[in-house]
Design an enzyme around this catalytic site. Structure first.
Site, PDB file in Angstrom:
ATOM      1  N   HIS A   1       0.955  -0.991  -0.154  1.00 50.14           N
ATOM      2  CA  HIS A   1       0.012  -0.090  -0.026  1.00 50.14           C
ATOM      3  C   HIS A   1       0.831   0.923   0.065  1.00 50.14           C
ATOM      4  CE1 HIS A   1      -3.571   2.475   0.952  1.00 50.14           C
ATOM      5  NE2 HIS A   1      -2.632   2.987   1.627  1.00 50.14           N
TER       6      HIS A   1
ATOM      7  N   ASP B   1     -14.682   3.039   7.721  1.00 54.74           N
ATOM      8  CA  ASP B   1     -13.549   3.992   7.320  1.00 54.74           C
ATOM      9  C   ASP B   1     -14.291   4.847   5.950  1.00 54.74           C
ATOM     10  OD1 ASP B   1     -10.680   5.153   6.599  1.00 54.74           O
ATOM     11  OD2 ASP B   1     -11.203   4.199   4.645  1.00 54.74           O
TER      12      ASP B   1
ATOM     13  N   ARG C   1     -14.114  13.341   7.297  1.00 55.43           N
ATOM     14  CA  ARG C   1     -12.878  14.004   7.519  1.00 55.43           C
ATOM     15  C   ARG C   1     -12.616  14.619   6.492  1.00 55.43           C
ATOM     16  NH1 ARG C   1      -9.224   9.097   7.836  1.00 55.43           N
ATOM     17  NH2 ARG C   1      -7.458  10.826   7.655  1.00 55.43           N
TER      18      ARG C   1
ATOM     19  N   SER D   1      -7.343   4.481   9.202  1.00 57.07           N
ATOM     20  CA  SER D   1      -7.859   4.347   7.858  1.00 57.07           C
ATOM     21  C   SER D   1      -7.304   3.361   6.944  1.00 57.07           C
ATOM     22  CB  SER D   1      -8.052   5.916   7.449  1.00 57.07           C
ATOM     23  OG  SER D   1      -8.307   5.487   5.916  1.00 57.07           O
TER      24      SER D   1
ATOM     25  N   LYS E   1      -8.440  -0.820   6.037  1.00 49.03           N
ATOM     26  CA  LYS E   1      -8.508  -1.673   4.848  1.00 49.03           C
ATOM     27  C   LYS E   1      -7.575  -2.820   4.509  1.00 49.03           C
ATOM     28  CE  LYS E   1      -8.519   2.722   3.312  1.00 49.03           C
ATOM     29  NZ  LYS E   1      -8.685   4.034   2.958  1.00 49.03           N
TER      30      LYS E   1
HETATM   31  N1  URA Z   1      -5.422   7.191   2.711  1.00 46.37           N
HETATM   32  C1  URA Z   1      -6.367   6.657   3.193  1.00 46.37           C
HETATM   33  O1  URA Z   1      -6.674   5.632   2.870  1.00 46.37           O
HETATM   34  N2  URA Z   1      -6.658   7.179   4.617  1.00 46.37           N
HETATM   35  C2  URA Z   1      -6.106   8.204   4.883  1.00 46.37           C
HETATM   36  O2  URA Z   1      -6.744   8.722   5.986  1.00 46.37           O
HETATM   37  C3  URA Z   1      -5.096   9.094   4.135  1.00 46.37           C
HETATM   38  C4  URA Z   1      -4.666   8.299   3.097  1.00 46.37           C
END
Ligand code: URA
Length: 432
Positions: free
Chosen positions: A82, A161, A168, A183, A187
């Site tokens: 990621h 999320d 947010r 966050s 995932k």
């Molecule tokens: N990427 C994400 O998935 N979440 C965040 O809060 C910031 C970057």
């Protein structure tokens, strides 16, 4: 338990219990806690922070708020990577076939472009026929058969999320380390892989502007993943300057293919080799030196390129466009950005360069905008390079000729010139 009391507790700087965090996540997803209450608590977290224990508890509850992918039916070690997001970041296209060609099973869910940053799903959709929305069963089947599958996020993966992120985004609470860490990691945990390598970017094009902040975020995410029983490492890499030379969807596929065919030696290749080696190290428990030798061989032998073609074909993508990247969607109009000075490029503001590519059509200004796959930028000079007045700094590509002027202005605003050769940020700052 009342959400009112939980908001007040965090507002006053106290630590929340696991039960209070679970109550908050569950109520946010089932609708019993209202948007204004969720927002109030997110702002209190933004202002007062969270302990490591609270952050781990929040992440695990967010991961469990929807489907948790079960990859246990796949033989072999599953791995995911990621990136925290950047400009010209096409590493997934290179790293995943490298490690898949070495027998690691890549079951990856990727995102679309966000603001000035690009997204892997948009890039893959530049290839004719490529399907990023396979069913969960087909996803698992492809991983079993080809060792690699990359799809967009399914509807019900970490729904907490989705709710928190949208709120947010609209209430100035994105830039908060426990919220970013939870966050991203919620995932990744829900997506099911055993090994996770995070590419945490720092610099002008990244969420984390300094290496120190990137390191703190990396430690937090590695800690969360480890406590959740996964093997996790984070590579902290430079995003002050765009990665590689191409920015924009077809242009980035083209550059990724060049690296896979061994025709491109750049910062991009180095970041990809580092990420791939760290995945092999985690998955096989080898030393980083042995892992590096393996990934270099996978690239130089052509095995990674062959795996990339197999992966593209397995999801319906056109192999003709990979074997001849001139067939990828292209742009009708192009123009050169000429250097206004003699001098060194001291800094490139990667965020602004990303915005210039969005103006050209390579990304979305509004959620519903359609991407122009042929649009984007090819850099000819990067930070530290010397250029003469009138020399080309970059070529801009678009199918909307009227965007060229404002994109050029935005691009030039991103460049700082100087008489002395500058120090560049370290490409790989650290591995956590
Ligand atoms: N990427 C994400 O998935 N979440 C965040 O809060 C910031 C970057």
């Amino acid at each position: 338990m009342r959400i009112y009391d939980i908001i007040a507790k965090k507002r006053d700087g106290f630590e929340l219990t696991d039960e209070e965090i679970a109550f908050f996540v569950k109520g946010s997803v089932d609708g019993t806690i209202k948007d204004y209450q969720i927002t109030a608590l997110l702002m209190a977290i933004y202002l007062k922070g969270m302990t490591d224990r609270e952050t781990v508890a929040l992440t695990i509850k967010m991961a469990e708020s929807g489907d948790m992918l079960d990859l246990s039916g796949i033989d072999g070690v599953t791995a995911d990577k990621h990136s925290t997001g950047g400009v010209g970041d096409k590493t997934t296209l290179i790293v995943t076939p490298i490690v898949a060609s070495l027998g690691i099973k890549v079951a990856k869910m990727s995102g679309r472009g966000l603001g000035h940053t690009g997204g892997t799903i948009d890039k893959l959709e530049a290839i004719e026929g490529f399907d990023t929305a396979l069913s969960p069963a087909r996803f698992i089947e492809n991983v079993k058969k080809h060792g690699i599958c990359v799809v967009g996020q399914t509807g019900n993966l970490a729904p907490a999320d989705k709710i928190f992120y949208a709120l947010r985004d609209a209430t100035a609470t994105v830039g908060c380390m426990p919220l970013i860490a939870s966050s991203i990691m919620s995932k990744k945990l829900a997506a099911g892989s055993e090994c996770i390598v995070l590419d945490v970017k720092y610099g002008s094009g990244a969420f984390m502007k300094t290496a120190e902040d990137a390191e703190a975020l990396s430690k937090m995410m590695v800690d969360i993943g480890t406590k959740a029983g996964r093997k996790v490492a984070a590579v902290i890499s430079d995003m002050d300057t765009p990665l590689g030379f191409g920015i924009g969807n077809s242009l980035e596929i083209k550059e990724a293919v060049e690296v896979l065919k061994g025709e491109n030696v750049s910062d991009l290749k180095e970041v990809c080799l580092t990420l791939a080696a760290n995945i092999i190290k985690l998955a096989e428990g080898t030393t980083i030196e042995d892992a590096r030798t393996k990934v270099e061989t996978a690239l130089s032998s052509g095995a990674a390129y062959e795996k990339f073609k197999e992966f593209i074909a397995s999801q319906g993508g056109s192999i003709e466009q990979i074997e001849n990247t001139e067939l990828l969607p292209s742009a009708e109009f192009k123009s050169e950005v000429l250097s206004p000075y003699d001098g060194y490029i001291c800094r490139m503001n990667a965020e602004k360069i990303g915005s210039a590519s969005v103006i050209l059509g390579a990304g979305r200004e509004k959620k519903e905008d359609k991407i122009d796959f042929g649009a984007g930028i090819v850099l000819h000079k990067k930070t530290g390079d010397f250029c003469k007045k009138g020399e080309s700094l970059a070529t801009l590509y678009t199918n909307k000729a009227d965007t060229l002027k404002s994109a050029e202005k935005c691009f030039l605003e991103a460049i700082s010139f100087g008489e002395d050769e500058p120090n560049r940020n370290e490409l790989i700052y650290k591995v956590v």
